[in-house]
Enzyme design. Structure first.
Site, PDB file in Angstrom:
ATOM      1  N   LYS A   1       0.838  -1.209   0.000  1.00 49.79           N
ATOM      2  CA  LYS A   1       0.000   0.000   0.000  1.00 49.79           C
ATOM      3  C   LYS A   1       0.871   1.257   0.000  1.00 49.79           C
ATOM      4  O   LYS A   1       0.612   2.232  -0.713  1.00 49.79           O
ATOM      5  CB  LYS A   1      -0.903  -0.028   1.237  1.00 49.79           C
TER       6      LYS A   1
ATOM      7  N   CYS B   1      -4.904  10.230   2.309  1.00 50.60           N
ATOM      8  CA  CYS B   1      -3.875   9.193   2.137  1.00 50.60           C
ATOM      9  C   CYS B   1      -2.550   9.717   1.587  1.00 50.60           C
ATOM     10  O   CYS B   1      -1.503   9.536   2.213  1.00 50.60           O
ATOM     11  CB  CYS B   1      -4.407   8.109   1.218  1.00 50.60           C
TER      12      CYS B   1
HETATM   13  N1  LIG Z   1     -10.059   7.619   2.305  1.00 47.73           N
HETATM   14  C1  LIG Z   1      -9.448   6.890   1.388  1.00 47.73           C
HETATM   15  O1  LIG Z   1      -9.572   7.145   0.187  1.00 47.73           O
HETATM   16  C2  LIG Z   1      -8.601   5.700   1.780  1.00 47.73           C
HETATM   17  C3  LIG Z   1      -8.213   4.812   0.770  1.00 47.73           C
HETATM   18  C4  LIG Z   1      -7.465   3.705   1.115  1.00 47.73           C
HETATM   19  C5  LIG Z   1      -7.075   3.522   2.452  1.00 47.73           C
HETATM   20  N2  LIG Z   1      -7.449   4.407   3.395  1.00 47.73           N
HETATM   21  C6  LIG Z   1      -7.013   4.172   4.774  1.00 47.73           C
HETATM   22  O2  LIG Z   1      -8.136   3.661   5.482  1.00 47.73           O
HETATM   23  C7  LIG Z   1      -8.116   4.131   6.835  1.00 47.73           C
HETATM   24  C8  LIG Z   1      -9.406   4.846   7.136  1.00 47.73           C
HETATM   25  O3  LIG Z   1      -9.521   5.972   6.287  1.00 47.73           O
HETATM   26  P1  LIG Z   1     -10.875   6.789   6.184  1.00 47.73           P
HETATM   27  O4  LIG Z   1     -10.683   7.782   5.096  1.00 47.73           O
HETATM   28  O5  LIG Z   1     -12.034   5.869   6.123  1.00 47.73           O
HETATM   29  O6  LIG Z   1     -10.847   7.534   7.619  1.00 47.73           O
HETATM   30  P2  LIG Z   1     -12.087   8.065   8.455  1.00 47.73           P
HETATM   31  O7  LIG Z   1     -11.533   8.983   9.489  1.00 47.73           O
HETATM   32  O8  LIG Z   1     -13.141   8.571   7.526  1.00 47.73           O
HETATM   33  O9  LIG Z   1     -12.651   6.750   9.156  1.00 47.73           O
HETATM   34  C9  LIG Z   1     -12.182   6.193  10.331  1.00 47.73           C
HETATM   35  C10 LIG Z   1     -13.373   6.000  11.258  1.00 47.73           C
HETATM   36  O10 LIG Z   1     -12.994   5.196  12.358  1.00 47.73           O
HETATM   37  C11 LIG Z   1     -13.728   5.637  13.491  1.00 47.73           C
HETATM   38  N3  LIG Z   1     -13.060   5.126  14.675  1.00 47.73           N
HETATM   39  C12 LIG Z   1     -11.791   5.354  15.094  1.00 47.73           C
HETATM   40  N4  LIG Z   1     -11.533   4.671  16.225  1.00 47.73           N
HETATM   41  C13 LIG Z   1     -12.656   3.963  16.509  1.00 47.73           C
HETATM   42  C14 LIG Z   1     -13.030   3.073  17.553  1.00 47.73           C
HETATM   43  N5  LIG Z   1     -12.158   2.758  18.522  1.00 47.73           N
HETATM   44  N6  LIG Z   1     -14.273   2.565  17.548  1.00 47.73           N
HETATM   45  C15 LIG Z   1     -15.160   2.892  16.579  1.00 47.73           C
HETATM   46  N7  LIG Z   1     -14.874   3.724  15.580  1.00 47.73           N
HETATM   47  C16 LIG Z   1     -13.638   4.258  15.531  1.00 47.73           C
HETATM   48  C17 LIG Z   1     -13.693   7.157  13.358  1.00 47.73           C
HETATM   49  O11 LIG Z   1     -14.703   7.776  14.120  1.00 47.73           O
HETATM   50  C18 LIG Z   1     -13.868   7.331  11.852  1.00 47.73           C
HETATM   51  O12 LIG Z   1     -15.216   7.518  11.498  1.00 47.73           O
HETATM   52  C19 LIG Z   1      -6.860   4.984   6.958  1.00 47.73           C
HETATM   53  O13 LIG Z   1      -5.808   4.222   7.444  1.00 47.73           O
HETATM   54  C20 LIG Z   1      -6.594   5.410   5.530  1.00 47.73           C
HETATM   55  O14 LIG Z   1      -5.242   5.714   5.308  1.00 47.73           O
HETATM   56  C21 LIG Z   1      -8.221   5.477   3.099  1.00 47.73           C
END
Ligand SMILES: NC(=O)c1ccc[n+]([C@@H]2O[C@H](COP(=O)([O-])OP(=O)(O)OC[C@H]3O[C@@H](n4cnc5c(N)ncnc54)[C@H](O)[C@@H]3O)[C@@H](O)[C@H]2O)c1
Length: 439
Positions: free
Chosen positions: A204, A262
């Site tokens: 990744k 990201c």
């Molecule tokens: N956004 C993208 O395009 C993308 C693409 C590929 C990978 N990622 C990776 O995926 C991961 C998530 O990204 P995202 O954009 O969805 O972030 P985000 O902040 O939108 O989502 C994370 C969610 O997790 C929740 N959360 C955190 N701790 C928690 C807990 N203990 N219990 C319950 N809920 C909890 C938060 O409230 C939040 O809503 C990251 O590591 C990111 O790098 C993101």
């Protein structure tokens, strides 16, 4: 397909896409999310994120009763599969903050059993699955544990999740096989296995470092093209016709800058991995530096055309079209449009801002000004229309409409490179000026 009870921990942008698609594929999905705003929206059948197709998908799986989102982790009792999709931000030293990962592992620890399948999809530095998550879960049970990077891109998230090959690397052979089977069975996609979790974690980061560096390369070519008065897109398109290795050269396109959750952090994860091994890796820092320079550069391009001799800017109006970090998404996290807006404001321009994709909540990340959804009203009487996101509503605007609303000789600033040569010709014929990044 074997119907399974799946818990998705962290129902944010990625979690809501993964959870909703798996529910649509027939699994019983429990989303565990601590943000009550998200829980409420989804349980009312709405998408908290403006992502094409997600609202309809959530409504469908809610109506079918296959998705439930809750703050109460005890609802994960009896789940066979656990998918962790919490956030992994940067800390203040540009290193990874993995506190949400360990908290999520602690959260599900009481609910995993021997043989449960636990998969991490959050982007993490290599070593996290084995070194941080495994020891926590092993206090309760002997689980199958794997890292499966999420590689979808916002704006096309559902389509990409359903089609991109899934990479799987487990902490042992059984974990890799069990996770691979789950994705083959649930999505029918190609599954690529790596020898261990660390390699999958590195996949990744390698993907995102390549993307960030490649955009930086396009950005520097664009700066040079501006000086040489040539069209960088013409150069890139022709350069990309060269076969090299198993594919062609593939230079991406320059723009107003790189944003989102990201690409703004993952190269720093690589940099901090290098530091851990005593290496001073140059590429992550260079690509971040170049991409971070593009918003200021874009504001400079606009300013140098609107006020070439440094004359007073105070009476000049700029219609800013699009504040999301990417075309056809409402996500404003780390959007490059924010520093462009701040720079133009500091120079004294009067800004009117429009983005039909962002919610009020998203927009507050960028500006305290009103963000309108009315494109035509925003354009009215402006000296410049600055296209900072290439949303489809903007692409549908006709040149006649632009010319009718904007002032004569107004500047069209193309921060996302979507105007064809034909359209640029039409703009000039309609008495408008055009400037893109590098063209
Ligand atoms: N956004 C993208 O395009 C993308 C693409 C590929 C990978 N990622 C990776 O995926 C991961 C998530 O990204 P995202 O954009 O969805 O972030 P985000 O902040 O939108 O989502 C994370 C969610 O997790 C929740 N959360 C955190 N701790 C928690 C807990 N203990 N219990 C319950 N809920 C909890 C938060 O409230 C939040 O809503 C990251 O590591 C990111 O790098 C993101």
């Amino acid at each position: 397909m074997k119907k399974t009870k799946v818990a998705v921990i962290g129902f944010g942008y990625i979690g809501s896409v993964i959870g909703s698609v798996l529910a649509d594929r027939g699994h019983e999905v429990i989303g565990i999310e601590k943000d009550s705003r998200i829980v409420r929206a989804i349980n009312e059948g709405h998408s908290p994120f403006n992502e094409p197709g997600l609202e309809e998908l959530i409504k469908r799986v809610k109506d079918a009763g296959s998705l439930k989102v809750t703050e109460d982790v005890s609802c994960a009792t009896g789940c066979d599969v656990f998918i962790i999709t919490v956030g992994t931000p940067l800390d203040e030293n540009y290193g990874p903050d993995l506190s949400q990962i360990s908290a999520a592992a602690q959260l599900i620890k009481p609910y995993v059993r021997d043989g449960s399948l636990v998969m991490l999809k959050s982007t993490v530095p290599p070593g996290t699955t084995f070194g941080i998550v495994r020891p926590i879960l092993e206090e309760t049970a002997k689980v199958c544990l794997a890292f499966c990077p999420e590689r979808l891109a916002e704006g096309r998230a559902i389509q990409e999740f359903l089609n991109i090959p899934v990479v799987v690397g487990g902490i042992d052979e059984k974990s890799t096989e069990t996770a691979a089977e789950f994705w083959r069975d649930s999505l029918g996609v190609e599954v690529i296995t790596t020898g261990d979790a660390q390699s999958a974690e590195m996949v990744k980061l390698a993907d995102n470092l390549w993307i960030d560096l490649n955009i930086a390369l396009a950005g520097e070519l664009a700066k040079l093209a501006d000086k040489m008065n040539i069209d960088v897109l013409e150069v890139i398109n022709a350069a990309n016709s060269l076969p090299k290795g198993t594919h062609n050269v593939n230079i991406l396109v320059p723009s107003v800058g790189v944003g989102g959750y990201c690409l703004t952090k993952d190269p720093w994860f690589v940099h901090s991995m290098g530091k851990r091994y005593g290496l001073d890796l140059k590429i992550p820092r260079a690509s971040r530096e170049v991409n971070d320079s593009m918003p200021d550069y874009s504001a400079y391009l606009i300013d140098s055309i609107l006020c070439p001799h440094g004359e007073a800017r105070s009476g000049k109006k700029i219609a800013v079209l699009g504040i999301a970090f990417k075309n056809n998404t409402g996500d404003c996290r780390f959007t490059p449009t924010k520093p462009v807006i701040e720079k133009l404001e500091s120079l004294g321009y009067i800004l009117k801002i429009c983005d039909p994709w962002t919610t009020e909540h998203d927009a507050r990340l960028v500006t305290n000004r009103e963000v309108s959804r009315n494109i035509k009203e925003t354009l009215e009487g402006a000296d410049c229309a600055a296209f900072l996101a290439g949303h489809r509503e903007f692409q549908e605007l006709s040149i006649t409409e632009l010319a009718a609303r904007l002032k004569p000789q107004a500047l069209i600033f193309d921060g996302r490179m979507f105007f064809s040569k034909q359209k640029i010709r039409e703009m000039r014929e309609a008495g408008l000026r055009y400037k893109g990044v590098g063209r």
